[in-house]
Design an enzyme around this catalytic site. Structure first.
Site, short mmCIF file in Angstrom:
data_model
loop_
_atom_site.label_atom_id
_atom_site.label_comp_id
_atom_site.label_asym_id
_atom_site.label_seq_id
_atom_site.Cartn_x
_atom_site.Cartn_y
_atom_site.Cartn_z
CG PHE A 1 43.69 6.86 69.53
CD1 PHE A 1 43.52 8.20 69.23
CD2 PHE A 1 44.09 6.51 70.80
CE1 PHE A 1 43.75 9.16 70.18
CE2 PHE A 1 44.33 7.47 71.76
CZ PHE A 1 44.17 8.81 71.45
CB CYS A 2 40.59 5.90 64.11
SG CYS A 2 40.18 5.36 62.46
N PRO A 3 41.22 2.53 64.25
CG PRO A 3 41.18 0.61 62.88
CD PRO A 3 42.12 1.59 63.56
CG ASP B 1 37.60 6.89 66.00
OD1 ASP B 1 37.90 7.93 65.39
OD2 ASP B 1 37.58 5.76 65.46
#
Lengths: 78, 137
Positions: free
Chosen positions: A15-17, A42
């Site tokens: 997931f981000c980042p 993402d």
């Protein structure tokens, strides 16, 4: 035909980042001239990865849209 | 782009900790020197004994907050602790504990998560954050 690379990281579960962080680690551990690919689901990567590459002075060689994810290919420049 | 960012982390709820940790990760990735100042509930969340109990979501989002919390677990989103550790590993990130809150809560440095670098007063934090941007979470 996807571009052949020295290293490919599958960050589709991150997931981000996360995908950006994984790319940074891979670039640091590579040789100048190497091509490194990262696969990301993402949506933030679409802006974050090109922005980081530009800032860090590396090349974005390709940004390939696949089904459900994007494959970014970077060249380590320095 | 400003090359320094400071985060005053006041909140101790899971959603706000997650947002703060994600922003800190982004700053570390973008090579921005980052200072996190833990105060009140933000500092409380970094107590070692808190690691056993996950912090609650902000109550104002009610059912939605709980649903998002469950979704984060189901999707395997890394915890804010992991994000902070990863950011420190990758970039220039300092985590400072507020001396006043430490005194208030009767805490010593040893009571805090190993990601905390030092205990400083607010004046030192103001000095450290000078010349960069500061956000309050």
């Amino acid at each position: 035909m996807p571009l052949p690379v020295q290293r490919e990281i599958d960050a589709r579960g991150s997931f981000c980042p996360g995908p950006l962080m994984e790319l940074i680690r891979a670039v640091r551990g590579s040789e100048v001239g190497d091509l490194i690919a990262v696969l990301s689901k993402d949506p933030g990567s679409r802006t974050d990865i090109p922005a980081w590459l530009k800032k860090a002075g590396h090349d974005l060689v390709a940004m390939e849209d696949e089904v459900g994810y994007t494959r970014f290919v970077a060249r380590k420049v320095r | 782009m400003s090359e320094k960012m400071s985060v005053i982390l006041f909140s101790g709820t899971a959603d706000r900790l997650q947002a703060a940790a994600t922003i800190v990760s982004g700053a570390a990735a973008m090579d921005v020197e980052t200072h996190v100042f833990l105060t009140f509930w933000g500092l409380n969340a970094f107590r070692r004994e808190q690691t056993k109990v996950p912090p609650p979501m902000s109550p104002e989002y009610g059912e939605l907050g709980r649903a998002v919390g469950e979704m984060m677990i189901a999707k395997g989103v890394p915890s804010w602790r992991q994000l902070i550790a990863g950011a420190k590993d990758l970039g220039t990130v300092y985590v400072h504990a507020c001396a006043m809150t430490m005194d208030l809560m009767g805490l010593a440095k040893e009571d805090l998560d190993p990601s905390v670098d030092d205990v400083i007063g607010v004046g030192t934090f103001i000095q450290l954050s000078e010349g960069g941007r500061t956000i309050f979470i």
